[in-house]
Write an enzyme that holds these catalytic residues in place. Structure first.
Site, mmCIF file in Angstrom:
data_model
loop_
_atom_site.group_PDB
_atom_site.id
_atom_site.type_symbol
_atom_site.label_atom_id
_atom_site.label_comp_id
_atom_site.label_asym_id
_atom_site.label_seq_id
_atom_site.Cartn_x
_atom_site.Cartn_y
_atom_site.Cartn_z
ATOM 1 N N ASP A 1 -39.919 -1.800 -27.865
ATOM 2 C CA ASP A 1 -39.127 -1.577 -29.077
ATOM 3 C C ASP A 1 -39.958 -0.876 -30.146
ATOM 4 O O ASP A 1 -41.163 -1.095 -30.258
ATOM 5 C CB ASP A 1 -38.657 -2.906 -29.680
ATOM 6 C CG ASP A 1 -37.788 -3.712 -28.731
ATOM 7 O OD1 ASP A 1 -37.304 -3.137 -27.735
ATOM 8 O OD2 ASP A 1 -37.612 -4.912 -28.992
ATOM 9 N N LYS A 2 -39.269 -0.120 -30.970
ATOM 10 C CA LYS A 2 -39.897 0.557 -32.114
ATOM 11 C C LYS A 2 -40.667 -0.445 -32.986
ATOM 12 O O LYS A 2 -41.778 -0.178 -33.435
ATOM 13 C CB LYS A 2 -38.806 1.243 -32.943
ATOM 14 C CG LYS A 2 -39.298 1.815 -34.273
ATOM 15 C CD LYS A 2 -38.235 2.677 -34.933
ATOM 16 C CE LYS A 2 -37.218 1.892 -35.712
ATOM 17 N NZ LYS A 2 -37.645 1.426 -37.023
#
Length: 250
Positions: free
Chosen positions: A58-59
Site C-alpha cells: 500500500d501507498k
C-alpha cells in the site's frame, strides 16, 4: 524533484533484482485513482534503469518492496508470489489490547468494495485471504502486532485486523481515528509544551519489515529486512523504554 534518499533506500541490488525500503505515502506503481501521485518505480528507474513490478504494498505502508530488473526475473518472482512461496512479515502498532497471542484469520476479501474504494469482507464473492498474526504485547493504549499475510490482497492486513476489532494507528481508511501518536499520551511524567509537541508518528503505523524469496536466477534463499523509518523507530524506542515491549527484541 523529490529527494531520492528521502523516498527510498536500497537494501540490495544485483543484475536481476533490487530490494528497496520505501517511505510511507509513495505509490509503488501507477494507480488509477491517483495518476499524478509520486511513484517509487519512476524514481528508482532513474538510478537502476527499467524496473518490473512483481508485488505491491500500500501507498501508506513503509518498508520492503522488490522489483525485477529483467523479464525473466519478473516471471520467476511473480510466480513465487502467485504460488505463495514468498514469506512476508509486517509490523503494526494498533489501538487496543488483543486477548490472543496468536491469531489465524481466514476471511474472503473483495477489493474496491465500497464508495471509498475500501476492501471489504465478502464471504460469498471475496477472494480467499489468509493472515497469521502474533501479539508482541500491550503498551498503554496500544499493542505491537506482527502480521504474516499468506495471500496478497489489497489492504489485507488492515481489513483482517479491523474485522477483529483492531485498527492500526493513523489508518486513514479503516480506523476512524486519525489521532497521531504523541509521547505526552504514553509517558506519565511528560513535562513538555503540548502546543509545541511534535507527534512521534502521524501516518499509518504499518511497516513491511521482512521478506524471504528464492533468487530468480540462482534459486538461493534470500531474506531481507527493512529497518524502521525514523518515525516508527522513535515510537518503538519510547514505547520499549516505557512499557518494555519491543517488536525487534529477539
Amino acid at each position: 524533484m523529490a529527494n531520492k534518499n528521502f523516498d527510498y533506500s536500497t537494501i540490495y541490488s544485483d543484475e536481476d533484482i533490487i530490494v528497496l525500503n520505501k517511505r510511507s505515502g509513495i505509490l509503488i506503481a501507477a494507480d488509477r485513482y491517483n495518476p499524478d501521485a509520486p511513484r517509487l518505480d519512476l524514481l528508482a528507474q532513474e538510478e537502476f534503469g527499467k524496473l518490473y513490478a512483481v508485488h505491491r504494498i500500500d501507498k501508506d505502508t513503509s518498508g520492503i518492496i522488490i522489483y525485477a530488473r529483467n523479464l525473466q526475473a519478473q516471471r520467476n518472482l511473480s510466480m513465487q508470489f502467485e504460488n505463495r512461496q514468498v514469506n512476508k512479515t509486517y509490523h503494526a502498532l494498533v489501538y487496543g489490547h488483543p486477548l490472543w497471542e496468536d491469531l489465524h484469520v481466514d476471511l474472503k476479501l473483495k477489493p474496491d468494495g465500497d464508495n471509498r474504494h475500501r476492501t471489504v469482507v465478502d464471504k460469498k464473492f471475496g477472494k480467499p485471504s489468509i493472515t497469521d498474526f502474533h501479539n508482541f504485547g500491550s503498551c498503554g493504549p496500544y499493542s505491537w502486532i506482527e502480521a504474516k499475510p499468506k495471500t496478497g490482497r489489497t489492504h489485507q492486513i488492515r481489513v483482517h485486523l479491523a474485522a477483529n476489532g483492531l485498527s492500526i494507528v493513523c489508518d486513514p481508511l479503516y480506523s476512524g481515528n486519525q489521532k497521531p501518536l504523541r509521547l505526552s499520551e504514553i509517558k506519565k511524567k511528560w513535562n513538555g509544551d503540548e502546543d509545541e509537541e511534535r507527534p512521534l508518528l502521524s501516518r499509518l503505523a504499518l511497516h513491511a519489515y521482512k521478506i524471504e524469496i528464492s533468487h530468480p536466477k540462482s534459486g538461493e534463499k534470500m531474506i531481507f529486512t527493512a529497518p524502521y523509518p525514523k518515525d516508527m523507530e522513535a515510537s518503538r524506542k519510547q514505547i520499549a523504554k516505557i512499557f518494555d515491549v519491543d517488536p525487534l527484541k529477539e
